[in-house]
Motif scaffolding. Sequence first.
Motif: not given
Length: 282
Positions: A125-130
């Motif tokens: 649930s960490l801040p994420l870039v996909i």
Amino acid sequence: MNSPIAIDRNEILKRYKTIDKYTHKGIQGHALLVGGSYGKIGAMCLASKAALKTGCGLVTAFVPQCGYEIVQISIPEAMVVTDDHEKYISEIALNLDVNAIGIGPGMGQKMATQKALHDFLSNTSLPLVIDADALNILSHNPSWVALVSPRTILTPHPKELERLIGKWYTEEEKFGKTVVFSLVNQVVIVMKGAPTYIVDGEMIYVNTTGNAALATAGSGDVLTGMITSLLAQSYRSIDAAILGVYLHGLTADIALPETGYQSFIASDIIVNIGKAYLSLES
Ligand SMILES: NC(=O)C1=CN([C@@H]2O[C@H](COP(=O)(O)OP(=O)(O)OC[C@H]3O[C@@H](n4cnc5c(N)ncnc54)[C@H](OP(=O)(O)O)[C@@H]3O)[C@@H](O)[C@H]2O)[C@@H](O)CC1
Ligand SMILES: Nc1ncnc2c1ncn2[C@@H]1O[C@H](COP(=O)(O)OP(=O)(O)O)[C@@H](O)[C@H]1O
Ligand SMILES: [Mg+2]
């Protein structure tokens, strides 16, 4: 559709945070980049170095084993953790205290990598870039989009966007579909292109920096590293996306008089991040 808000210097100065004199690497943010496969470790080198140059305190790259020496030697400042598999990612198992994760550059779409992404998304649930192949894997498995945490940033180029939201026939339809995707899945979408638009629900922003010099291999991989770094430094998702896209484009505007369009390469973005930041201070 709302008319887009221009991302110009004024919009950036509302969001940009200067560095605290007493900060240290432990509180400056730890970014994790996940990706790479045999022949595409360069994408991870670019993303990892860009993350460091954008200001986070620590960077770890998670790559298949074939990437170990490549990343260690080309970026001594980065730490490296390897997958069990030699040539591609098969399980994203790590026990690290990181603040943000960027996933996808050079990652490939092997079945084992697809499962690894599924399990990873189910557990973070960490801040994420996909980006890149991680986006393509989501397009192959649309039900997995529900696993993506709210406020995640997706960074598709036009082809990746089409794979994700389906074909469009007019610009209005493209934006309409992107806004719906953003609203339904509560994600921020960076629609890379010339210019780049950022969609956050019904809010649409248009970048004002950048030029055709950016049409070169790896420039999106660099953007992923930059935005992940900003997330790790505690910027909100929308602010990380806006600031990252603006600075990324600004590097090309700064470099152009020296490189021209043709000889500018993705590493030149990284080289000019410092000057882009400095232009915000003056
Ligand atoms: N050194 C390394 O390790 C590097 C590794 N990399 C890694 O490689 C992986 C594959 O990524 P990828 O983007 O090259 O392949 P893919 O998704 O098939 O898209 C290509 C097609 O999309 C289109 N298209 C793209 N931009 C467009 C635009 N602005 N405007 C319009 N169309 C546009 C265009 O389609 P066309 O117009 O030809 O139909 C083009 O042929 C990925 O993991 C990435 O991270 C690369 O970053 C390179 C450096
Ligand atoms: N003609 C152009 N003008 C401005 N920016 C561009 C242009 N062409 C590409 N870019 C930018 O370069 C980046 C390309 O990303 P991407 O296609 O993912 O590259 P890669 O996968 O090779 O790293 C995006 O940020 C895009 O907006
Ligand atoms: Mg890309």
